[in-house]
Design a protein around this motif. Structure first.
Motif, PDB file in Angstrom:
ATOM      1  N   ASN A  56       0.959  -1.299  -0.096  1.00 43.86           N
ATOM      2  CA  ASN A  56       0.087   0.020   0.096  1.00 43.86           C
ATOM      3  C   ASN A  56       0.857   1.349  -0.005  1.00 43.86           C
ATOM      4  O   ASN A  56       1.883   1.155   0.692  1.00 43.86           O
ATOM      5  CB  ASN A  56      -0.871   0.180   1.270  1.00 43.86           C
ATOM      6  N   ARG A  92      -5.712  -1.862  -5.591  1.00 39.89           N
ATOM      7  CA  ARG A  92      -6.832  -1.518  -4.659  1.00 39.89           C
ATOM      8  C   ARG A  92      -6.758  -0.125  -4.597  1.00 39.89           C
ATOM      9  O   ARG A  92      -5.664   0.831  -4.585  1.00 39.89           O
ATOM     10  CB  ARG A  92      -6.369  -1.932  -3.322  1.00 39.89           C
ATOM     11  N   ARG A  94      -8.139   2.531  -1.427  1.00 36.13           N
ATOM     12  CA  ARG A  94      -8.610   2.297  -0.090  1.00 36.13           C
ATOM     13  C   ARG A  94      -8.778   3.702   0.455  1.00 36.13           C
ATOM     14  O   ARG A  94      -7.999   4.674   0.331  1.00 36.13           O
ATOM     15  CB  ARG A  94      -7.478   1.508   0.923  1.00 36.13           C
ATOM     16  N   LEU A 107     -12.568  -0.424   1.168  1.00 32.10           N
ATOM     17  CA  LEU A 107     -11.623  -1.153   0.100  1.00 32.10           C
ATOM     18  C   LEU A 107     -12.484  -1.415  -1.347  1.00 32.10           C
ATOM     19  O   LEU A 107     -13.277  -2.099  -1.319  1.00 32.10           O
ATOM     20  CB  LEU A 107     -11.100  -2.474   0.752  1.00 32.10           C
TER      21      LEU A 107
END
Length: 174
Positions: A56, A92, A94, A107
Motif C-alpha cells: 500500500n 486496490r 482504500r 476497500l
C-alpha cells in the motif's frame, strides 16, 4: 556571584536535558506491506478463499493505492465439482480516516486470476471486491482490518456471466 553562576549552569543543564527528552513525532511511513484473507460464498460455487500479500502507498492521509498478488482457491467448480486454484494479481483503492484508533475503511479491489490447477492456462478469472469495515490501529502503528462486502466474479461459462455474493475480509498491515 559564584552561586548565581552555578545555578545558571544547573538550570541550563536541566533545560538541555529536558529538551532532549521530548518525544519527536515521526511521520508514518508512506508505503506499507500487508497480508490478508478473503472468503467468498456464492450459490454456484460452494465457496472460495483468497490469501494475498499487498503493498500500500499513501497518496494522502485518507487515500491509499495498492497492488498485490495471491492465490484464490474455490472449493468446487460449477460444472465438474473439482477444486480450482487461481493465481491472481489485483489493484486496490482504500479510503480511511487516518488519525482515529478505530476508523472506518472502504476497500475497492479489481483483480485478474489465471487458472493454475488445470492445463488450460487461457482461462482468466476477473473479479472485483467491495469491502467496508473497521480498521484498528495497534500500539506499534500496525493495523488490523475486518470487513464485510460484496465480491463480483465474472465466470464466462454457464448461464450466468458473473456472480455477486457476500465476502468477509481480514487484513493485517505492518
Amino acid at each position: 556571584m559564584k552561586r548565581k553562576l552555578i545555578l545558571l549552569f544547573v538550570a541550563a543543564g536541566i533545560a538541555v536535558a529536558a529538551t532532549g527528552q521530548t518525544p519527536v513525532r515521526q511521520e508514518s511511513p508512506r508505503g506499507r506491506w500487508g497480508a490478508e484473507a478473503n472468503t467468498y460464498v456464492a450459490p454456484f460455487i460452494d465457496g472460495a478463499i483468497s490469501v494475498d500479500g499487498i503493498y500500500n502507498y499513501a497518496v494522502a492521509d485518507w487515500f491509499i493505492v495498492g497492488a498485490g498478488a495471491g492465490l484464490l482457491h474455490t472449493y468446487t467448480d460449477y460444472s465438474s465439482y473439482t477444486p480450482l486454484l487461481y493465481g491472481r494479481a489485483f489493484v486496490r483503492l482504500r479510503f480511511e480516516v487516518p488519525k482515529w484508533k478505530v476508523s472506518p475503511v472502504l476497500l475497492l479491489d479489481a483483480s485478474l486470476g489465471v487458472l493454475l490447477s488445470r492445463q488450460d492456462y487461457d482461462i482468466l478469472w476477473p473479479e472485483s471486491n467491495f469491502i467496508i469495515g473497521p480498521r484498528f490501529r495497534l500500539r506499534n502503528d500496525d493495523r488490523i482490518t475486518f470487513g464485510i462486502g460484496l465480491r463480483n466474479i465474472w465466470v464466462f461459462h454457464g448461464c450466468m456471466p458473473f456472480a455477486l455474493g457476500p465476502s468477509v475480509h481480514f487484513g493485517y498491515t505492518f
